[in-house]
Design a protein around this motif. Structure first.
Motif, PDB file in Angstrom:
ATOM      1  N   LEU A  35      72.860  18.195  95.500  1.00  0.00           N
ATOM      2  CA  LEU A  35      72.663  16.838  94.985  1.00  0.00           C
ATOM      3  C   LEU A  35      73.415  15.802  95.819  1.00  0.00           C
ATOM      4  CD1 LEU A  35      72.903  17.356  91.121  1.00  0.00           C
ATOM      5  CD2 LEU A  35      70.976  16.378  92.344  1.00  0.00           C
ATOM      6  N   ALA A  36      74.693  16.069  96.025  1.00  0.00           N
ATOM      7  CA  ALA A  36      75.531  15.049  96.675  1.00  0.00           C
ATOM      8  C   ALA A  36      75.519  15.176  98.192  1.00  0.00           C
ATOM      9  CB  ALA A  36      76.962  15.140  96.147  1.00  0.00           C
ATOM     10  N   PRO A  38      73.035  15.476 100.723  1.00  0.00           N
ATOM     11  CA  PRO A  38      72.243  14.582 101.575  1.00  0.00           C
ATOM     12  C   PRO A  38      72.752  13.138 101.590  1.00  0.00           C
ATOM     13  CG  PRO A  38      70.820  15.995 100.271  1.00  0.00           C
ATOM     14  CD  PRO A  38      72.210  16.243  99.783  1.00  0.00           C
ATOM     15  N   PRO A  39      73.001  12.514 100.410  1.00  0.00           N
ATOM     16  CA  PRO A  39      73.513  11.143 100.505  1.00  0.00           C
ATOM     17  C   PRO A  39      74.885  11.053 101.178  1.00  0.00           C
ATOM     18  CG  PRO A  39      73.374  11.848  98.204  1.00  0.00           C
ATOM     19  CD  PRO A  39      72.693  12.874  99.029  1.00  0.00           C
ATOM     20  N   LEU A  40      75.729  12.047 100.963  1.00  0.00           N
ATOM     21  CA  LEU A  40      77.039  12.002 101.620  1.00  0.00           C
ATOM     22  C   LEU A  40      76.896  12.138 103.131  1.00  0.00           C
ATOM     23  CD1 LEU A  40      79.291  14.073  99.209  1.00  0.00           C
ATOM     24  CD2 LEU A  40      79.425  11.638  99.689  1.00  0.00           C
ATOM     25  N   TRP A  42      74.286  11.228 104.835  1.00  0.00           N
ATOM     26  CA  TRP A  42      73.726   9.940 105.267  1.00  0.00           C
ATOM     27  C   TRP A  42      74.851   8.932 105.494  1.00  0.00           C
ATOM     28  CZ3 TRP A  42      68.226   8.249 104.583  1.00  0.00           C
ATOM     29  CH2 TRP A  42      68.054   6.916 104.933  1.00  0.00           C
ATOM     30  N   LEU A  43      75.717   8.794 104.489  1.00  0.00           N
ATOM     31  CA  LEU A  43      76.807   7.813 104.595  1.00  0.00           C
ATOM     32  C   LEU A  43      77.772   8.172 105.714  1.00  0.00           C
ATOM     33  CD1 LEU A  43      77.688   7.007 100.870  1.00  0.00           C
ATOM     34  CD2 LEU A  43      76.530   5.563 102.519  1.00  0.00           C
ATOM     35  N   THR A  44      78.001   9.475 105.899  1.00  0.00           N
ATOM     36  CA  THR A  44      78.937   9.885 106.947  1.00  0.00           C
ATOM     37  C   THR A  44      78.367   9.562 108.323  1.00  0.00           C
ATOM     38  OG1 THR A  44      79.586  11.694 105.514  1.00  0.00           O
ATOM     39  CG2 THR A  44      80.314  11.807 107.794  1.00  0.00           C
ATOM     40  N   LEU A  45      77.099   9.962 108.542  1.00  0.00           N
ATOM     41  CA  LEU A  45      76.510   9.808 109.871  1.00  0.00           C
ATOM     42  C   LEU A  45      76.234   8.355 110.228  1.00  0.00           C
ATOM     43  CD1 LEU A  45      74.032  12.794 110.203  1.00  0.00           C
ATOM     44  CD2 LEU A  45      76.280  12.473 111.238  1.00  0.00           C
ATOM     45  N   LEU A  46      75.833   7.555 109.250  1.00  0.00           N
ATOM     46  CA  LEU A  46      75.404   6.200 109.569  1.00  0.00           C
ATOM     47  C   LEU A  46      76.450   5.147 109.255  1.00  0.00           C
ATOM     48  CD1 LEU A  46      71.790   6.745 108.434  1.00  0.00           C
ATOM     49  CD2 LEU A  46      72.434   5.915 110.680  1.00  0.00           C
ATOM     50  N   LEU A  47      77.524   5.551 108.596  1.00  0.00           N
ATOM     51  CA  LEU A  47      78.527   4.546 108.242  1.00  0.00           C
ATOM     52  C   LEU A  47      79.912   4.933 108.737  1.00  0.00           C
ATOM     53  CD1 LEU A  47      78.513   1.901 106.807  1.00  0.00           C
ATOM     54  CD2 LEU A  47      79.228   3.071 104.738  1.00  0.00           C
ATOM     55  N   ALA A  48      80.392   6.101 108.309  1.00  0.00           N
ATOM     56  CA  ALA A  48      81.763   6.486 108.665  1.00  0.00           C
ATOM     57  C   ALA A  48      81.891   6.743 110.164  1.00  0.00           C
ATOM     58  CB  ALA A  48      82.184   7.710 107.867  1.00  0.00           C
ATOM     59  N   PRO A  50      79.842   5.786 112.734  1.00  0.00           N
ATOM     60  CA  PRO A  50      79.746   4.560 113.549  1.00  0.00           C
ATOM     61  C   PRO A  50      80.985   3.682 113.460  1.00  0.00           C
ATOM     62  CG  PRO A  50      77.714   4.911 112.367  1.00  0.00           C
ATOM     63  CD  PRO A  50      78.669   5.941 111.857  1.00  0.00           C
ATOM     64  N   CYS A  51      81.606   3.609 112.277  1.00  0.00           N
ATOM     65  CA  CYS A  51      82.814   2.792 112.164  1.00  0.00           C
ATOM     66  C   CYS A  51      83.930   3.372 113.032  1.00  0.00           C
ATOM     67  CB  CYS A  51      83.274   2.696 110.707  1.00  0.00           C
ATOM     68  SG  CYS A  51      82.325   1.495 109.760  1.00  0.00           S
TER      69      CYS A  51
ATOM     70  N   LEU B  78      68.653   8.750  96.392  1.00  0.00           N
ATOM     71  CA  LEU B  78      69.868   9.295  97.003  1.00  0.00           C
ATOM     72  C   LEU B  78      71.111   8.899  96.208  1.00  0.00           C
ATOM     73  CD1 LEU B  78      69.206   8.756 100.817  1.00  0.00           C
ATOM     74  CD2 LEU B  78      69.314  10.928  99.598  1.00  0.00           C
ATOM     75  N   ALA B  81      71.285  10.826  92.909  1.00  0.00           N
ATOM     76  CA  ALA B  81      71.662  12.222  93.171  1.00  0.00           C
ATOM     77  C   ALA B  81      73.147  12.317  93.480  1.00  0.00           C
ATOM     78  CB  ALA B  81      70.840  12.775  94.340  1.00  0.00           C
ATOM     79  N   LEU B  82      73.633  11.371  94.241  1.00  0.00           N
ATOM     80  CA  LEU B  82      75.054  11.381  94.602  1.00  0.00           C
ATOM     81  C   LEU B  82      75.929  11.216  93.359  1.00  0.00           C
ATOM     82  CD1 LEU B  82      77.290  11.461  96.647  1.00  0.00           C
ATOM     83  CD2 LEU B  82      76.882   9.071  97.187  1.00  0.00           C
ATOM     84  N   GLY B  85      75.645  14.381  91.346  1.00  0.00           N
ATOM     85  CA  GLY B  85      76.317  15.464  92.064  1.00  0.00           C
ATOM     86  C   GLY B  85      77.829  15.378  91.986  1.00  0.00           C
ATOM     87  N   LEU B 102      84.371   6.863 100.892  1.00  0.00           N
ATOM     88  CA  LEU B 102      83.111   6.731 101.623  1.00  0.00           C
ATOM     89  C   LEU B 102      82.143   5.819 100.874  1.00  0.00           C
ATOM     90  CD1 LEU B 102      81.888   7.898 104.207  1.00  0.00           C
ATOM     91  CD2 LEU B 102      80.913   9.738 102.856  1.00  0.00           C
ATOM     92  N   LEU B 105      83.099   2.186 101.003  1.00  0.00           N
ATOM     93  CA  LEU B 105      83.151   1.588 102.341  1.00  0.00           C
ATOM     94  C   LEU B 105      82.245   0.352 102.475  1.00  0.00           C
ATOM     95  CD1 LEU B 105      84.974   2.484 104.604  1.00  0.00           C
ATOM     96  CD2 LEU B 105      83.093   3.750 105.616  1.00  0.00           C
ATOM     97  N   ALA B 117      78.140  -1.702 113.457  1.00  0.00           N
ATOM     98  CA  ALA B 117      78.263  -0.239 113.491  1.00  0.00           C
ATOM     99  C   ALA B 117      76.892   0.414 113.440  1.00  0.00           C
ATOM    100  CB  ALA B 117      79.134   0.229 112.332  1.00  0.00           C
ATOM    101  N   MET B 120      75.037   0.039 116.685  1.00  0.00           N
ATOM    102  CA  MET B 120      75.574   0.981 117.667  1.00  0.00           C
ATOM    103  C   MET B 120      75.043   2.389 117.404  1.00  0.00           C
ATOM    104  SD  MET B 120      79.523   1.085 118.594  1.00  0.00           S
ATOM    105  CE  MET B 120      79.772   2.127 117.193  1.00  0.00           C
ATOM    106  N   THR B 145      71.534   2.441 103.816  1.00  0.00           N
ATOM    107  CA  THR B 145      72.937   2.780 104.001  1.00  0.00           C
ATOM    108  C   THR B 145      73.857   1.925 103.125  1.00  0.00           C
ATOM    109  OG1 THR B 145      72.381   3.363 106.260  1.00  0.00           O
ATOM    110  CG2 THR B 145      74.705   3.151 105.749  1.00  0.00           C
ATOM    111  N   ILE B 148      72.823   2.622  98.963  1.00  0.00           N
ATOM    112  CA  ILE B 148      73.232   3.864  98.283  1.00  0.00           C
ATOM    113  C   ILE B 148      74.489   3.627  97.458  1.00  0.00           C
ATOM    114  CG2 ILE B 148      74.207   6.177  98.640  1.00  0.00           C
ATOM    115  CD1 ILE B 148      72.428   6.582 100.972  1.00  0.00           C
TER     116      ILE B 148
END
Lengths: 322, 263
Positions: A35-36, A38-40, A42-48, A50-51, B78, B81-82, B85, B102, B105, B117, B120, B145, B148
């Motif tokens: 559940l958590a 895929p969204p996590l 997503w946030l990691t790859l596209l937000l954390a 890149p930052c 998403l 689900a988050l 989850g 996260l 953020l 970001a 980039m 992004t 969510i």
């Protein structure tokens, strides 16, 4: 993982009772990740990531053709501090200081307007109060570009305000009231006033008026009434309002871009320039880091007095506009 | 203390004027029958009619709408689900704190930094796949992004308010996992999910900065169109477009106000 939950260990090892359900800890773990995950991700790859990449990019330099050269220097930070090709100049530091100053002035002006506004709304009778409240909510959702556009029209060369200013000899005949600080502040205050007023209203609405009456009966001056009776009661709303006004106005780029000139440039404009026009991404990244540091510094200062965490949601909604 | 205070009323009205006068002027001149100047030349709706003949504007409007609908759908699924989850499964407390950071953020980071970001990230990702060339797809990914987080925060607070008694009751009554979700969890959190979706939708329509940094030449949204046309100068068509956008943002607010008052 299972042992840390509220579930009790089941008859066989690996089994837990989780919220009334007998299940294995593996199944629970799979469900949680399913559940958590895929969204996590997503946030990691596209937000954390890149930052964090911005941090790495700040150490690189711009190549001859605008490409990024990873040279791991502190060149960009030095440039930010004013040490450029032609000796020291405080231009970038001015822009950073100006961002602080414009954000502070905008916040103070919004507070000065928001207190009377919210008091007026809170003292309206029933239906009128709802109407007034909607009048504050609508500009909250007005697009910042549309708002800036409207100021361009009203401050334009032939509009009454510019004519009045020309008649008074303040500006040249046929000139507009933008670009300049006046237009920027009008744009900023009108953009952020609803951001200040809405959280403040939540506090003013719950105000205990008897304390104000008591203060008055005890011959408190107006200043004393505000400091001793009003301010302590409205502080929660006020501090949310200050955060959601100050932080995005420091990062503002639309209002200053459309209504201001080179003399009203903020760090947001500088960042946008590096990425859009100058194609100097590493320096843009260094500027972004500086802005992030400024933001965190202000949040830390503003939040130090407040024990409980602010309402993440309401505050989040409010901080989107910047 | 609730006596008449003229100064308070004057400042309140002045504040409203500050927020409304410019928009009112735009609305007024959007029905003025003159292309140049501010003299009143009679009422007309021709600028509105021209909007619908302008292919660029129609395209921008469609882009804005597709972007808002698709990104809201993805972000709602998403984000929900988050939230489920995180709340409905055992996570170690330390990990939960990292996840919380996260999720918060996008709330803390200024828009312009997030936009930079993302731009980039897309620049790196497009080396892997041409899908990430700046366009409608990158716009949608960018919006999801930041959406969510807002959906998750709204749904999470709803879940926290619910507690776990209903779950335990359902399980005690031998509800299957699917039945439990379909008939217990979902109906209970639905108001939160809808509120989160509404919020995400409005945020997407309202956004300028993230879109500005992640759009391509073929994927202009309405705010970007207006921004670009300001650089060319003001025109009655843009007055009309701005007025329409103002009116369109007002309608859902009034509906939401009506709904919350009725229930």
């Amino acid at each position: 993982m299972g042992k840390k939950t509220k579930g009790k260990p089941g008859p066989r090892s690996g089994h837990v009772v989780w919220r009334g359900e007998l299940t294995s800890s593996l199944a629970l773990r799979l469900r949680a990740v399913g559940l958590a995950g895929p969204p996590l991700l997503w946030l990691t790859l596209l937000l954390a990531v890149p930052c964090l990449m911005l941090g790495a990019l700040a150490l690189a330099t711009r190549g001859q053709y605008g490409e990024v050269v990873f040279s791991f220097t502190l060149e960009n930070l030095k440039r930010l501090a004013g040490f450029g090709l032609y000796g020291w100049s405080p231009n970038f530091l001015y822009i950073i200081l100006r961002s602080f100053w414009v954000a502070t002035a905008t916040t103070v002006l919004c507070v000065l307007l928001a207190y009377p506004l919210t008091f007026h709304v809170a003292t309206r009778p029933g239906r009128t109060r709802v109407f007034w409240l909607i009048l504050i909510i609508v500009p909250f959702w007005t697009n910042v570009v549309v708002r800036a556009y409207a100021w361009l029209l009203i401050l334009g060369p032939q509009a009454p305000p510019a004519r009045l200013a020309a008649a008074l000899g303040l500006i040249r005949d046929g000139a507009a009231l933008y670009p300049g600080p006046l237009a920027v502040y009008l744009g900023m205050v009108s953009t952020f006033l609803p951001f200040m007023a809405l959280p403040l209203y939540a506090s003013v609405e719950r105000l205990n008026w008897e304390i104000l009456e008591a203060a008055k009966d005890l011959y408190a001056s107006r200043v004393q009434i505000f400091m001793q009776a009003i301010l302590p009661q409205t502080r929660p709303g006020l501090s949310v309002g200050v955060i959601v006004t100050f932080v995005p106005s420091m990062a503002m780029f639309v209002v200053t871009d459309l209504l201001g000139g080179a003399k009203t440039m903020l760090i947001g404009n500088l960042i946008q320039q590096q990425f859009a026009q100058a194609r100097d991404w590493p320096f843009g990244a260094a500027l972004s880091l500086a802005l992030m540091a400024m933001t965190l510094l202000c949040l830390a200062l503003l939040r130090r007095r407040r024990r409980q965490r602010p309402g993440g949601h309401a505050e989040g909604v409010l901080s989107r506009l910047g | 203390m609730k006596e008449k205070r003229p100064m308070v009323a004057i400042v309140a009205v002045a504040s409203l004027a500050l927020m409304y006068l410019p928009s009112a002027a735009v609305a007024l001149f959007s029905v003025n029958n003159a292309r140049y100047g501010l003299a009143w030349r009679g009422f007309t709706l021709q600028w509105y009619a021209r909007l619908f003949g302008n292919r660029d504007i129609i395209e921008a409007a469609i882009n804005s709408l597709v972007l808002a609908v698709v990104s809201t759908l993805v972000a709602t699924i998403l984000g929900t689900a988050l939230a489920i989850g995180l709340r409905r499964a055992p996570w170690p407390a330390a990990l939960l704190r990292v996840f919380d950071l996260l999720i918060n953020l996008p709330v803390v980071v200024p828009d312009i930094i997030m936009a930079v970001a993302l731009a980039m990230a897309f620049n790196v990702l497009r080396l892997l796949s041409s899908v990430f060339e700046m366009g409608l797809f990158t716009l949608i990914v960018g919006h999801v992004t930041f959406q969510i987080s807002f959906v998750t925060l709204v749904v999470k607070s709803r879940l926290e308010a619910l507690g776990q008694d209903t779950d335990e009751a359902a399980m005690d009554l031998y509800a299957s996992r699917l039945f439990h979700f379909r008939h217990v969890t979902l109906p209970l959190i639905l108001p939160g999910v809808l509120a989160g979706a509404m919020l995400a939708f409005t945020l997407s329509l309202d956004d300028f900065i993230i879109s500005f940094f992640t759009h391509g030449p073929e994927s202009v949204t309405l705010p970007i169109y207006i921004y670009a046309s300001i650089k060319r100068g003001l025109s009655p068509e843009i007055h009309a477009l701005s007025t329409l956008m103002l009116v369109l943002t007002t309608i859902p607010i009034i509906i939401a106000e009506r709904l919350t008052r009725r229930f």
